[in-house]
Design a protein around this motif. Structure first.
Motif, PDB file in Angstrom:
ATOM      1  N   GLY A  72       0.791  -1.228   0.000  1.00 14.29           N
ATOM      2  CA  GLY A  72       0.000   0.000   0.000  1.00 14.29           C
ATOM      3  C   GLY A  72       0.816   1.267   0.000  1.00 14.29           C
ATOM      4  O   GLY A  72       0.384   2.291  -0.533  1.00 14.29           O
ATOM      5  N   GLY A  73       2.014   1.233   0.605  1.00 15.09           N
ATOM      6  CA  GLY A  73       2.862   2.417   0.640  1.00 15.09           C
ATOM      7  C   GLY A  73       2.170   3.615   1.276  1.00 15.09           C
ATOM      8  O   GLY A  73       1.558   3.508   2.345  1.00 15.09           O
ATOM      9  N   ASP A  74       2.257   4.759   0.587  1.00 14.90           N
ATOM     10  CA  ASP A  74       1.681   6.002   1.124  1.00 14.90           C
ATOM     11  C   ASP A  74       0.158   6.026   1.062  1.00 14.90           C
ATOM     12  O   ASP A  74      -0.469   6.934   1.609  1.00 14.90           O
ATOM     13  N   TYR A  75      -0.404   5.039   0.394  1.00 14.42           N
ATOM     14  CA  TYR A  75      -1.860   5.014   0.240  1.00 14.42           C
ATOM     15  C   TYR A  75      -2.573   4.342   1.416  1.00 14.42           C
ATOM     16  O   TYR A  75      -3.797   4.289   1.438  1.00 14.42           O
ATOM     17  N   ALA A 221      -0.232 -12.213   0.181  1.00  7.32           N
ATOM     18  CA  ALA A 221       0.072 -10.844  -0.238  1.00  7.32           C
ATOM     19  C   ALA A 221      -0.755 -10.455  -1.462  1.00  7.32           C
ATOM     20  O   ALA A 221      -1.209  -9.306  -1.578  1.00  7.32           O
ATOM     21  N   GLU A 222      -0.962 -11.407  -2.356  1.00  7.61           N
ATOM     22  CA  GLU A 222      -1.772 -11.120  -3.545  1.00  7.61           C
ATOM     23  C   GLU A 222      -3.221 -10.834  -3.160  1.00  7.61           C
ATOM     24  O   GLU A 222      -3.859  -9.935  -3.724  1.00  7.61           O
ATOM     25  N   SER A 229      -6.642  -2.796  -4.002  1.00  6.80           N
ATOM     26  CA  SER A 229      -7.014  -2.276  -5.319  1.00  6.80           C
ATOM     27  C   SER A 229      -8.504  -2.023  -5.420  1.00  6.80           C
ATOM     28  O   SER A 229      -8.943  -1.061  -6.074  1.00  6.80           O
ATOM     29  N   GLU A 230      -9.301  -2.862  -4.781  1.00  4.47           N
ATOM     30  CA  GLU A 230     -10.747  -2.636  -4.765  1.00  4.47           C
ATOM     31  C   GLU A 230     -11.095  -1.404  -3.932  1.00  4.47           C
ATOM     32  O   GLU A 230     -12.010  -0.661  -4.262  1.00  4.47           O
ATOM     33  N   PHE A 239      -0.058  -0.522  -6.491  1.00  5.58           N
ATOM     34  CA  PHE A 239      -0.150  -1.724  -5.657  1.00  5.58           C
ATOM     35  C   PHE A 239       0.429  -2.938  -6.389  1.00  5.58           C
ATOM     36  O   PHE A 239       1.107  -3.780  -5.795  1.00  5.58           O
ATOM     37  N   GLU A 240       0.157  -3.031  -7.682  1.00  5.43           N
ATOM     38  CA  GLU A 240       0.665  -4.149  -8.472  1.00  5.43           C
ATOM     39  C   GLU A 240       2.190  -4.117  -8.536  1.00  5.43           C
ATOM     40  O   GLU A 240       2.855  -5.157  -8.384  1.00  5.43           O
ATOM     41  N   GLU A 241       2.758  -2.960  -8.775  1.00  4.67           N
ATOM     42  CA  GLU A 241       4.214  -2.824  -8.840  1.00  4.67           C
ATOM     43  C   GLU A 241       4.859  -3.208  -7.506  1.00  4.67           C
ATOM     44  O   GLU A 241       5.873  -3.916  -7.470  1.00  4.67           O
ATOM     45  N   ASN A 242       4.278  -2.735  -6.416  1.00 10.46           N
ATOM     46  CA  ASN A 242       4.828  -3.047  -5.099  1.00 10.46           C
ATOM     47  C   ASN A 242       4.708  -4.544  -4.798  1.00 10.46           C
ATOM     48  O   ASN A 242       5.614  -5.139  -4.194  1.00 10.46           O
TER      49      ASN A 242
END
Length: 377
Positions: A72-75, A221-222, A229-230, A239-242
Motif C-alpha cells: 500500500g505504501g503512502d496510500y 500478499a496477492e 485495489s478494490e 499496488f501491483e508494482e509493489n
C-alpha cells in the motif's frame, strides 16, 4: 609530409574527442531527463496519495501488517491489533479495538480458525463499511500435524514448482500426508468436530500457519493487493508494482529453503509449538511440537517424556525457542536432554527487540534459515 600526417592525426583526435563529449553530453541530458521523469512520477504518486485519505487497515498478524504496508505504501495506514510480544493464539481485542476495526476500511485476518475472535468481530462490525478480508482465501492448505508420528510415512516427493502461479497441489486425502491425530501422536487430543468454538483457540483440521511458507505467503500478499485495489482503484497500478517487488523476494526466499533442504543431514526440529507444518510439506523439514499446534495446549508429563525419549533415540541436539511463547516447558525438555537452545521466529507478532531492530518479514525469515542451517546440517 610528416607534419601533414601529424596534423591530420591531431585533427582526427580532436574531432573524435568532440564527438565523444557531445555523446556524453547527450547521454547525461537523457539520463537527467529520465531521472527527472522518474522523480516527477514519484512526486505525482506521492501528491496523489496525499490528496486523498489513506486506506485504514487493521490486521491480526505481523506478516499481514507488513504485506499491507509494503504493497500500500503512502496510500495506506496500517495497524496490527495484536500487541508487541503477545500470543496471537490467545489474544482477544478490547472494546476500543472493536470500535477502531468497525471504523476502518479493511480488516485483514488470517482465517483457518487461527483467530478465535473473528466471529465476535463480524458481529461487532455488522452494518459498518469495513471490509473483512480473509488472507488465506483460495489458498491450498495442509492438514495439521502435532509432530513426529513413527507410523507416519515421511517419504515425501518434494517437487518445488517455481512458476508464477504458485500452484500447490495438496490433496488432503493423499495417503502420503495422512496426519493421524490419535494418542500415539504425543497424546494431543482435539475435538475438531465441535462446531461451538467458544473462543477455545483450538484449530480445525487445517494448519493456519501458511505465512511461513514463502509461496503461500505470496498468495496472501496477492489477496491483500486485490483488496487494496478494490478499496482504491486509482492506485491499483502502484499496488501491483509493489506486489511484484515482494514476489521477487518471496521467490528468492523459497530458493534458499530449497537449497537448505537439498543439503541438510538431519530433517527433524523440536519446537515450542507445532506451527511449522508447511516446511515439511514444501521442504521436508519435519517438526516435533512440544505443546502441539497451539502453545496454549500444555503437554502432559507423559507427552514430555515421549518427546525427551524421541530426541535421545534420534540424536537431536537442539531445541527451538520462540519469541512470544513461555519458555518453562521447552526449557525443561532441553535440560533433560542436555540439548542446545536455538531461536526460531514464528512471525505471528514482533517483540520489542524486533521493533528496535526494524525487522521485516524477510529479515526474520533469513534469521530462521540461519537457525535451520545450524540445526539441520
Amino acid at each position: 609530409m610528416r607534419k601533414t600526417k601529424l596534423s591530420a592525426i591531431v585533427l582526427s583526435a580532436v574531432f573524435l574527442a568532440a564527438c565523444g563529449n557531445n555523446e556524453a553530453a547527450d547521454n547525461n541530458t537523457n539520463n537527467a531527463e529520465e531521472n527527472s521523469n522518474t522523480a516527477a512520477t514519484n512526486e505525482e504518486e506521492n501528491e496523489a496519495a496525499e490528496d486523498q485519505d489513506p486506506i485504514t487497515v487493521k490486521t491480526t498478524l505481523f506478516p499481514l501488517e507488513y504485506f499491507a504496508q509494503e504493497i500500500g505504501g503512502d496510500y495506506v495506514e496500517v495497524e496490527n491489533i495484536v500487541p508487541v510480544g503477545a500470543d496471537a493464539h490467545t489474544f482477544e481485542p478490547s472494546s476500543n479495538q472493536m470500535i477502531e476495526i468497525a471504523e476502518a476500511d479493511l480488516f485483514i485476518y488470517n482465517g483457518v480458525e487461527f483467530e478465535g475472535f473473528t466471529e465476535s468481530v463480524q458481529e461487532a462490525v455488522e452494518g459498518q463499511n469495513v471490509e473483512m478480508v480473509t488472507a488465506s482465501e483460495g489458498i491450498d492448505l495442509i492438514s495439521y500435524s502435532h509432530g513426529i508420528n513413527d507410523d507416519h510415512d515421511h517419504d515425501h516427493d518434494h517437487d518445488h514448482d517455481h512458476d508464477n502461479d504458485h500452484g500447490h497441489n495438496h490433496d488432503d486425502n493423499n495417503d502420503d500426508h495422512d496426519h493421524d491425530h490419535d494418542d500415539d501422536n504425543h497424546g494431543h487430543n482435539h475435538d475438531d468436530n465441535n462446531d461451538d468454538h467458544d473462543h477455545d483457540h483450538s484449530h480445525g483440521d487445517e494448519d493456519p500457519h501458511l505465512w511461513l511458507d514463502p509461496k503461500r505467503a505470496a498468495e496472501q500478499a496477492e489477496n491483500i493487493k486485490n483488496a487494496l485495489s478494490e478499496a482504491n482503484p486509482d492506485a491499483a497500478d502502484t499496488f501491483e508494482e509493489n506486489y511484484e517487488e515482494l514476489l521477487t523476494q518471496f521467490e528468492e526466499l523459497d530458493e534458499q529453503f530449497v537449497e537448505l533442504s537439498e543439503n541438510m543431514t538431519q530433517d527433524i526440529i523440536v519446537v515450542s509449538h507445532a506451527g511449522y507444518g508447511y516446511w515439511e510439506e514444501e521442504y521436508g523439514i519435519r517438526q516435533l511440537g512440544i505443546a502441539g499446534l497451539s502453545p496454549s495446549n500444555e503437554p502432559s508429563i507423559q507427552q514430555m517424556e515421549e518427546t525427551i525419549e524421541f530426541m535421545e533415540d534420534n540424536d537431536i541436539n537442539y531445541v527451538m525457542f520462540e519469541q512470544n511463547i513461555p519458555e518453562n516447558i521447552t526449557e525443561t525438555v532441553r535440560e533433560q536432554v542436555g540439548a542446545e537452545s536455538l531461536e526460531l521466529h514464528n512471525l505471528e507478532v514482533l517483540v520489542e527487540e524486533d521493533v528496535e531492530n526494524e525487522e521485516t518479514y524477510f529479515s526474520l525469515m533469513e534469521q530462521n534459515l540461519e537457525t535451520l542451517n545450524t540445526a539441520l546440517r
